[in-house]
Design a protein around this motif. Structure first.
Motif, short mmCIF file in Angstrom:
data_model
loop_
_atom_site.label_atom_id
_atom_site.label_comp_id
_atom_site.label_asym_id
_atom_site.label_seq_id
_atom_site.Cartn_x
_atom_site.Cartn_y
_atom_site.Cartn_z
N TYR A 27 -1.37 -2.40 -4.09
CA TYR A 27 -0.89 -3.40 -5.18
C TYR A 27 -0.96 -4.89 -4.61
CZ TYR A 27 1.38 0.61 -7.61
OH TYR A 27 1.56 1.94 -8.28
N ASN A 28 -1.42 -5.82 -5.20
CA ASN A 28 -1.31 -7.31 -5.10
C ASN A 28 0.21 -7.77 -5.78
OD1 ASN A 28 -3.76 -7.35 -3.41
ND2 ASN A 28 -5.02 -7.23 -5.31
N LEU A 29 1.02 -8.25 -4.94
CA LEU A 29 2.16 -8.69 -5.41
C LEU A 29 2.12 -10.25 -5.52
CD1 LEU A 29 4.79 -6.11 -4.17
CD2 LEU A 29 3.53 -5.92 -6.18
N GLN A 30 2.62 -10.99 -6.45
CA GLN A 30 2.42 -12.48 -6.23
C GLN A 30 4.04 -12.78 -6.24
OE1 GLN A 30 0.41 -14.84 -9.48
NE2 GLN A 30 0.00 -16.25 -8.24
N ALA A 31 4.20 -13.80 -5.48
CA ALA A 31 5.71 -14.34 -5.63
C ALA A 31 5.81 -15.51 -6.40
CB ALA A 31 6.11 -14.62 -4.04
N TYR A 86 0.02 -8.54 -9.29
CA TYR A 86 -1.16 -9.43 -9.76
C TYR A 86 -2.31 -8.54 -9.87
CZ TYR A 86 -4.31 -13.37 -9.82
OH TYR A 86 -5.31 -14.49 -9.63
N GLY A 87 -2.96 -8.06 -11.16
CA GLY A 87 -3.87 -7.31 -11.57
C GLY A 87 -3.43 -5.93 -11.35
N ASP A 88 -4.55 -4.94 -11.64
CA ASP A 88 -4.33 -3.68 -11.64
C ASP A 88 -4.41 -3.03 -10.24
OD1 ASP A 88 -4.05 -3.34 -14.52
OD2 ASP A 88 -6.28 -3.26 -14.62
N PRO A 89 -3.87 -1.99 -9.63
CA PRO A 89 -3.77 -1.60 -8.48
C PRO A 89 -5.17 -0.83 -8.01
CG PRO A 89 -2.55 0.06 -9.47
CD PRO A 89 -2.83 -1.12 -10.36
N GLU A 90 -5.60 -0.95 -6.63
CA GLU A 90 -6.74 -0.59 -6.27
C GLU A 90 -6.45 1.03 -5.75
OE1 GLU A 90 -9.92 -0.70 -2.67
OE2 GLU A 90 -8.63 -2.24 -2.95
N ILE A 91 -7.31 1.79 -6.25
CA ILE A 91 -7.11 3.26 -6.27
C ILE A 91 -8.02 3.99 -5.35
CG2 ILE A 91 -6.51 5.56 -7.29
CD1 ILE A 91 -5.81 4.11 -9.60
N LYS A 92 -7.72 4.86 -4.09
CA LYS A 92 -8.70 5.33 -3.05
C LYS A 92 -8.44 6.76 -3.15
CE LYS A 92 -10.16 1.46 -0.51
NZ LYS A 92 -10.34 0.73 0.95
N GLU A 93 -9.20 7.71 -3.32
CA GLU A 93 -8.91 9.14 -3.42
C GLU A 93 -9.66 9.86 -2.07
OE1 GLU A 93 -9.77 10.68 -7.02
OE2 GLU A 93 -8.13 9.76 -8.09
N GLU A 132 0.93 -1.22 0.05
CA GLU A 132 -0.09 0.17 0.06
C GLU A 132 0.77 1.11 0.05
OE1 GLU A 132 -3.91 0.14 2.42
OE2 GLU A 132 -2.70 1.69 3.50
N ILE A 133 0.68 2.17 -1.15
CA ILE A 133 1.56 3.58 -1.30
C ILE A 133 0.55 4.53 -1.06
CG2 ILE A 133 3.04 4.74 -2.71
CD1 ILE A 133 3.88 2.19 -3.96
N GLU A 134 0.64 5.39 -0.18
CA GLU A 134 -0.12 6.59 -0.30
C GLU A 134 0.68 7.84 -0.25
OE1 GLU A 134 -3.15 8.70 3.23
OE2 GLU A 134 -1.80 7.07 3.80
N ILE A 135 0.13 8.67 -1.30
CA ILE A 135 0.69 9.89 -1.92
C ILE A 135 -0.02 10.95 -1.22
CG2 ILE A 135 1.55 11.21 -3.52
CD1 ILE A 135 2.05 8.56 -5.13
#
Length: 585
Positions: A346-350, A322-329, A296-299
């Motif tokens: 972001y969902n990161l798959q190993a 894994y897939g597109d990031p979810e965006i909350k504004e 989770e990255i918050e700007i």
């Protein structure tokens, strides 16, 4: 000062279901200047008297509204009644104010959440002497367009408002046509009130009644010098008679210069212009192969945050998005532009085991006050990826097979060296080993045939027994498995079309193992391809299909453990897996 309001009751058409009481207080802006209008709204599912604890520094306006509305919960089908009350006004002193709301009835007093409003001193903009001409000063009413700046950078916002100077006793605003900027612009209105706050102001020895109106935050989308077209306004004023008179006028225009950003933008520039910061967090640092970790990255900041680009991730090998990031504004607009935060999840798959180190995260933005790009860096992320159970099982089987083959080869070498006869010029047909070597294979073949016949009888009886159990499996579970496998295939196709070959093969490997759930309950864990083969055999899947599955599995494993996947035809493998799935399902 306290404001009271009694919410009236009425008959409900729909049946209301008792639920937990709540009182919600909200405000249209939490940062406001002295004298600027602000509106508070109370919502509650409780009927009663509403009380908002306004401070003495708050001047109550005439704009108030109340009523009720019906809301339906689509999950439960229940209908509830929501009562609401809103009150506008303005603060006359700067400071930070904490405000609550209460709903009181015969049963109890219900308290709302706290709302904090920060009130700042009114921003004053210097008026260019050239913008007010002698002709303006000779008129009873004239207007200018006030700007927070005359020059801005590309992507930077500008605050605009109409300002009116009047020698007449203004009574009411009758009509208003806003100013416009040539070229495309993103416009956000931050003041929609029709109330006029008149002030006395002296300009070059003359007394005027002044007021501002139509406040906007504008984000120009092009560079160069732009014309701001005048606004038009109609006012009513009192001249001592019984009825009010009317006057209309057109304001002065204005010029705005938008400068392009410097050309040396860093690679991690996200298009942000203003003042920004960012933070990040992950939900876990230890996962298993094929599992997903959430980053989770918050700007946050002030400027053009609504138009920024998502940050780029520099991921190591074996980690994919894994897939597109979810965006909350969470963005509000004020005199300084857009202010708030955006969260990218972001969902990161190993895809492989080991320690995965994501390099230092960084973003760059342009600071118009410093007139340069600024870069912010945060420490990198370390993720430990453990091998999955299926891979551990496969590794053990491979090691055991290698060990057994090595032992067998050693024993064969020893027996050969011990039993090898001395070289003699004797015919083999005349030796004592001729007849035993001819008879023994025939005898062993006879014994092996009997054993194989009995095994086939036993296996067929087991298959009949297990097949009868499969027929009793829940159909919904099988349909669920079919849907999951189809989704995995779609993901593999998407990865392949995006040029992500390794990710596509990893998805195909999951698809192959999921084939077992067409026959067994999803709670059953498939540890290896050998277990999958066993399940498929027990359910009368043909040897040809099983061999095809194993062939596809080998291709997936080859991609997982190799650095060069250019020789593998991913699209062909996807088609093969899809054909296998269609035949089995």
């Amino acid at each position: 000062m306290k404001v009271f309001f009694s919410i009236s009751s009425c008959l409900l058409v729909f049946l209301s279901v008792a639920q937990k009481a709540y009182v919600s207080l909200s405000v249209d802006t939490k940062n406001v200047e002295i004298g600027n209008p602000v509106t508070f709204t109370v919502k509650s599912n409780v009927e009663g008297n509403v009380e908002i604890t306004f401070p003495d520094e708050f001047i109550q306006g005439y704009g108030s509204m109340n009523g009720m509305e019906q809301e339906m919960d689509h999950n439960t089908g229940t209908v509830s009644t929501i009562y609401y009350f809103s009150q506008n006004g303005a603060f006359k002193e700067n400071g930070s104010y904490s405000i609550y709301a209460y709903v009181k009835n015969k049963k109890a007093i219900y308290k709302s959440n706290k709302v904090v409003v920060k009130v700042e001193k009114e921003t004053t903009y210097s008026t260019d002497e050239k913008e007010i001409s002698r002709k303006n000063q000779s008129q009873p009413v004239f207007g200018i367009i006030q700007r927070s700046k005359t020059k801005i950078y590309e992507g930077e916002s500008i605050f605009l408002e109409a300002k009116v100077y009047s020698k007449l006793d203004i009574n009411m605003l009758e009509a208003y046509q806003s100013f416009e900027i040539d070229g495309g612009s993103e416009i956000k209105e931050i003041d929609k009130t029709s109330n006029l706050l008149l002030k006395k102001e002296n300009y070059k020895g003359s007394q005027y009644l002044t007021f501002t109106y139509g406040k906007q935050v504008v984000f120009p989308s092009s560079t160069g010098k732009m014309k701001i077209k005048p606004f038009e306004m109609s006012l009513q004023y009192r001249d001592g008679g019984i009825f009010s008179d009317r006057i209309s006028f057109t304001s002065n225009g204005a010029i705005l210069e938008v400068m392009p950003l410097p050309g040396n933008a860093p690679n991690d520039f996200i298009g942000a212009v203003g003042k920004f910061d960012f933070s990040y967090k992950i939900d876990k640092s230890n996962i298993k192969e094929n599992d997903v970790v959430v980053l989770e990255i918050e700007i946050s900041g002030t400027g053009n945050i609504q138009n920024i680009n998502k940050p780029n991730l520099n991921l190591p090998k074996g980690l994919i998005v894994y897939g597109d990031p979810e965006i909350k504004e969470n963005i509000n607009y004020g005199n300084n532009g857009a202010e708030g935060s955006i969260i990218y999840t972001y969902n990161l798959q190993a895809l492989s085991q080991g320690h995965k180190n994501i390099p230092a995260l960084s973003i760059s933005y342009f600071d118009p006050n410093l007139k340069k790009y600024t870069t912010i860096k945060k420490e990198g992320i370390s993720i430990s990826v453990l091998p999955s159970i299926s891979n551990q099982t496969n590794d053990k089987i491979v090691k055991n097979n290698d060990f057994k083959s090595a032992e067998n080869s050693k024993s064969e070498e020893i027996s050969t060296s011990k039993n090898s006869p001395k070289k003699e010029n004797v015919s083999f047909t005349n030796s004592i080993w001729f007849w035993p070597s001819v008879i023994s294979p025939l005898f062993l073949a006879f014994i092996g045939g009997i054993i194989l016949f009995r095994k086939q009888q036993n296996s067929s009886s087991k298959e009949i027994t297990k097949t009868s159990k499969i027929k009793s499996l829940d159909k919904s579970a099988k349909n669920k498995a079919i849907s999951a496998i189809s989704s995995n295939l779609d993901l593999a196709k998407n990865f392949n079309q995006s040029g992500k070959t390794k990710e596509a093969f990893a998805q195909l490997e999951l698809t192959l193992k999921s084939l077992a759930y067409l026959f067994v309950n999803e709670e059953t864990t498939i540890h290896s391809i050998y277990e999958l083969n066993s399940i498929l055999k027990e359910n009368n899947v043909t040897e040809t299909l099983i061999l095809s599955i194993n062939s596809c599995q080998l291709k997936c494993e080859e991609v997982r453990y190799t650095f060069d996947d250019s020789n593998l035809d991913c699209e062909k493998t996807i088609d093969e897996v899809e054909q296998i799935f269609n035949q089995i399902s």
